[in-house]
Design a protein around this motif. Structure first.
Motif, mmCIF file in Angstrom:
data_model
loop_
_atom_site.group_PDB
_atom_site.id
_atom_site.type_symbol
_atom_site.label_atom_id
_atom_site.label_comp_id
_atom_site.label_asym_id
_atom_site.label_seq_id
_atom_site.Cartn_x
_atom_site.Cartn_y
_atom_site.Cartn_z
ATOM 1 N N GLU A 87 0.841 -1.196 0.000
ATOM 2 C CA GLU A 87 0.000 0.000 0.000
ATOM 3 C C GLU A 87 0.870 1.238 0.000
ATOM 4 O O GLU A 87 1.943 1.247 0.611
ATOM 5 C CB GLU A 87 -0.896 0.012 1.235
ATOM 6 C CG GLU A 87 -1.882 -1.133 1.272
ATOM 7 C CD GLU A 87 -2.765 -1.070 2.501
ATOM 8 O OE1 GLU A 87 -2.490 -0.159 3.334
ATOM 9 O OE2 GLU A 87 -3.648 -1.917 2.636
ATOM 10 N N PRO A 88 0.370 2.273 -0.670
ATOM 11 C CA PRO A 88 1.151 3.518 -0.684
ATOM 12 C C PRO A 88 1.247 4.118 0.700
ATOM 13 O O PRO A 88 0.283 4.119 1.468
ATOM 14 C CB PRO A 88 0.386 4.407 -1.657
ATOM 15 C CG PRO A 88 -0.996 3.866 -1.656
ATOM 16 C CD PRO A 88 -0.899 2.384 -1.457
ATOM 17 N N SER A 89 2.322 4.597 1.048
ATOM 18 C CA SER A 89 2.540 5.188 2.373
ATOM 19 C C SER A 89 1.872 6.560 2.438
ATOM 20 O O SER A 89 1.801 7.288 1.427
ATOM 21 C CB SER A 89 4.041 5.316 2.645
ATOM 22 O OG SER A 89 4.640 6.116 1.644
ATOM 23 N N PRO A 90 1.313 6.978 3.641
ATOM 24 C CA PRO A 90 0.675 8.305 3.779
ATOM 25 C C PRO A 90 1.676 9.434 3.627
ATOM 26 O O PRO A 90 2.873 9.233 3.772
ATOM 27 C CB PRO A 90 0.096 8.257 5.191
ATOM 28 C CG PRO A 90 0.906 7.255 5.907
ATOM 29 C CD PRO A 90 1.270 6.209 4.891
ATOM 30 N N GLY A 91 1.148 10.604 3.370
ATOM 31 C CA GLY A 91 2.000 11.750 3.178
ATOM 32 C C GLY A 91 2.596 12.259 4.481
ATOM 33 O O GLY A 91 2.284 11.773 5.583
ATOM 34 N N LEU A 92 3.385 13.264 4.366
ATOM 35 C CA LEU A 92 4.101 13.802 5.515
ATOM 36 C C LEU A 92 3.145 14.458 6.499
ATOM 37 O O LEU A 92 3.276 14.300 7.717
ATOM 38 C CB LEU A 92 5.157 14.816 5.042
ATOM 39 C CG LEU A 92 5.984 15.484 6.149
ATOM 40 C CD1 LEU A 92 6.746 14.428 6.945
ATOM 41 C CD2 LEU A 92 6.933 16.516 5.552
ATOM 42 N N ALA A 93 2.119 15.171 5.971
ATOM 43 C CA ALA A 93 1.168 15.850 6.861
ATOM 44 C C ALA A 93 0.356 14.858 7.660
ATOM 45 O O ALA A 93 0.106 15.049 8.862
ATOM 46 C CB ALA A 93 0.245 16.751 6.026
ATOM 47 N N LYS A 94 -0.067 13.771 7.015
ATOM 48 C CA LYS A 94 -0.846 12.764 7.723
ATOM 49 C C LYS A 94 0.001 12.056 8.771
ATOM 50 O O LYS A 94 -0.469 11.725 9.854
ATOM 51 C CB LYS A 94 -1.409 11.752 6.738
ATOM 52 C CG LYS A 94 -2.499 12.348 5.833
ATOM 53 C CD LYS A 94 -3.080 11.269 4.938
ATOM 54 C CE LYS A 94 -4.204 11.855 4.050
ATOM 55 N NZ LYS A 94 -4.819 10.829 3.188
#
Length: 641
Positions: free
Chosen positions: A617-624
């Motif tokens: 799965e794609p990893s969440p962004g920096l803000a999340k």
């Protein structure tokens, strides 16, 4: 029991009396032959001895002497040597010499001569089991392979004739072997092959590489140097290995052939680290039958071991022109070989009659003159068998200190050179130059050339010129080569005009070898053996043909039959010829390219076939991710999508 104890001493007394009676009888029996021998030696006292013996020994002994006196006189003469003279043993003798010749260039020429004479006969098939001075290994070689003469040499460097003069015993660079077999040998080629393998093991050399491709049968160049009327060239074999490297492995077995080894005598000077740190080094072994007297009623086998070395003044690192035994060999002499009948050192002082060239110390009053290579030479002699030679210090260290560099060297009358001409790798020319420096006399020379089969000679292009004119040889013997079987053999008898240069030229074509026939370093080139030039050179003074006169060893190797000339053998330089050589780097390049293609292609395919794929799965962004960290810090469960 008491009876047995009494009988035992009685029986012991009887046995002792009987043994004493037997011993007395044996003593009487053994005394009689000694008395009989004395009677035979002195017949005048025969009657007195017989009467005295009869009076002492009794009637029985008197009858035995009477019976002996009635014998025939011839029978007594036949029986006498068996009693009085022991069986004669083979006689042997060992001599050693060192000749030192100071050269005008400042170099030093040292020549060792070791000769062993053995009065025995190998030619009749007699098995010799007792060896005293003669080395057993060489004696077995002579007996097993029916050898009449054997000459072998190992040389490192080239002899510069125009700078050093003529050597006492010449030899070509590399290894040289020529053998005369007896006429009883049926298969000479098989015997020659086996002999080279045996000598290769004895001298720790590469003589096993001698085969039919580098062996020739000279027809006139190598005559027997010892006694022998058989000169059939079918029993002669000659071969050279010009690329042979001489090292300590060859010197060690050579020294072990000496009766004293390297423990006493002149052999203690033979240190390998000094001998091989020189400009020229040559060791040789010569075996031949010689005569004991001028009538040649008795013959002996002569083993002559020679070692010639030239010490270079500049290579030695010495700043001044000064030589000594210790500087040359790192040793001094303390004694002669105990088994040697003669041990001498000769210093050539011919060019230094008044001491203006060099100073020799310690001085000696013992001088000697000898005929060497057609010239009368004067030598200072040091006899090592005399204790006065060593002086009070019990050590001999000869010193030569140069005073002046002026003076001219006696130029050799015969000199030869050889070189390869031409361009490219297809054809070329071999040029042989023979110099006659005699101002007014001409003399014939016998030239021998042995050329490998891969240099295909064009014999129709052979030319011989002297002073710009054709010089027709009076004798030519040519044996063409066979590919991978035998080399070329060319022998010519040429007359050299006085004060001239004779040039022999022949063209050749280079052959293309198989890739398995090239040496490990083919770009270095291929060696061609030296040319051999033999001649009777006119002598400047009258020679002495008396073979029974005591002469130094270094002046009596080649037989002298004429007073007006002397025998000389000269070797030219070996040739280094380049042959058409394939690019041996191409197989390496092909192997490298093939391995690269296989590694890249097969590696990629194997990686694709064996790799396992997984969905992530794609990893969440920096803000999340920052928001999730803050929520965890506040204590709220769960994560933001």
């Amino acid at each position: 029991m008491a009876a047995h104890r009494c009988c035992f001493p009685v029986w012991l007394f009887i046995l002792c009396s009987f043994s004493l009676f037997i011993i007395a009888g044996s003593q009487e029996t053994t005394v009689a032959p000694e008395q009989h021998a004395s009677v035979l030696d002195n017949p005048q006292t025969a009657a007195e001895t017989a009467e005295q013996t009869a009076g002492e020994s009794g009637g029985v002994e008197e009858r035995r002497w009477e019976g002996t006196e009635v014998r025939d006189a011839a029978a007594q003469k036949q029986a006498e040597p068996a009693v009085l003279q022991p069986t004669p043993q083979p006689k042997d003798d060992f001599q050693e010499e060192l000749v030192v010749r100071p050269l005008h260039s400042g170099d030093i020429y040292a020549s060792f001569q070791f000769r062993t004479l053995w009065e025995t006969d190998f030619m009749r098939g007699n098995k010799v089991s007792h060896y005293r001075l003669f080395p057993k290994s060489l004696g077995q070689v002579i007996s097993k392979f029916s050898v009449r003469e054997l000459h072998i040499s190992f040389t490192q460097g080239y002899w510069r004739t125009m700078q050093w003069g003529q050597p006492y015993l010449p030899s070509p660079p590399g290894a040289e072997l020529w053998v005369w077999f007896q006429d009883s040998v049926t298969d000479v080629d098989a015997t020659w092959k086996e002999l080279t393998n045996v000598l290769s093991g004895i001298f720790c050399a590469s003589l096993n590489f001698i085969d039919s491709t580098n062996t020739v049968q000279p027809s006139a160049s190598f005559k027997p140097l010892g006694i022998g009327n058989v000169t059939d060239h079918r029993f002669l074999r000659y071969a050279t290995l010009p690329r042979e490297i001489v090292c300590t492995e060859n010197l060690t077995p050579w020294k072990k052939l000496l009766p004293c080894g390297s423990k006493a005598g002149l052999a203690v000077l033979l240190k390998s680290e000094k001998l091989f740190h020189s400009s020229f080094h040559s060791q040789a072994v010569h075996i031949r039958p010689v005569c004991q007297d001028w009538q040649c009623k008795t013959t002996s086998w002569e083993l002559r071991q020679t070692l010639n070395v030239v010490f270079d003044l500049h290579n030695s690192g010495q700043g001044k022109r000064e030589w000594s035994l210790f500087k040359m060999f790192s040793r001094t002499l303390t004694e002669a070989c105990p088994l040697a009948s003669s041990s001498k050192i000769y210093i050539d002082i011919t060019d230094n009659p008044e001491g203006e060239q060099f100073e020799l110390s310690p001085a000696t009053s013992l001088l000697s003159q000898a005929m060497v290579l057609g010239d009368r030479r004067t030598f200072s002699v040091y006899d090592l068998t005399q204790q006065d030679t060593f002086g009070s210090v019990r050590s001999l260290n000869l010193l030569i200190r140069w005073k002046s560099t002026e003076g001219d060297m006696l130029r050799p009358l015969l000199h030869a050179e050889r070189y390869v001409a031409g361009y490219g790798l297809q054809t070329g020319e071999i040029h042989t130059l023979m110099y006659n420096h005699h101002p007014y006399r001409s003399f014939p020379v016998l030239l021998l050339d042995s050329v490998p089969w891969y240099l295909r000679l064009y014999i129709h292009t052979l030319t011989v010129t002297s002073k710009g004119k054709d010089n027709k040889p009076s004798y030519i013997h040519y044996q063409p080569s066979k590919d991978r079987v035998r080399p070329h053999l060319l022998e010519m008898l040429v007359q050299l005009p006085p004060n001239s240069v004779t040039e022999v030229t022949v063209q050749f074509e280079r052959a293309l070898l198989k890739w398995t026939e090239y040496t490990p370093d083919p770009n270095h080139g291929f060696y061609v053996g030296s040319s051999v030039i033999s001649s009777l050179v006119p002598s400047t003074v009258a020679m002495d043909t008396n073979s029974t006169r005591e002469r130094p060893l270094f002046s009596s190797f080649f037989p002298c039959k004429e007073e007006s000339s002397y025998f000389v053998r000269v070797y030219t330089e070996p040739l280094l010829v380049n042959l058409p050589t394939p690019d041996f780097s191409m197989p390496y390049n092909v192997i490298c390219l093939t391995c690269t293609v296989v590694a890249v292609g097969y590696g990629s395919l194997y990686n694709l076939l064996t790799r396992s794929f997984q969905i992530e799965e794609p990893s969440p962004g920096l803000a999340k991710r920052i928001a999730n960290v803050i929520r965890k810090m506040r204590g709220f469960p769960g994560t933001m999508g």
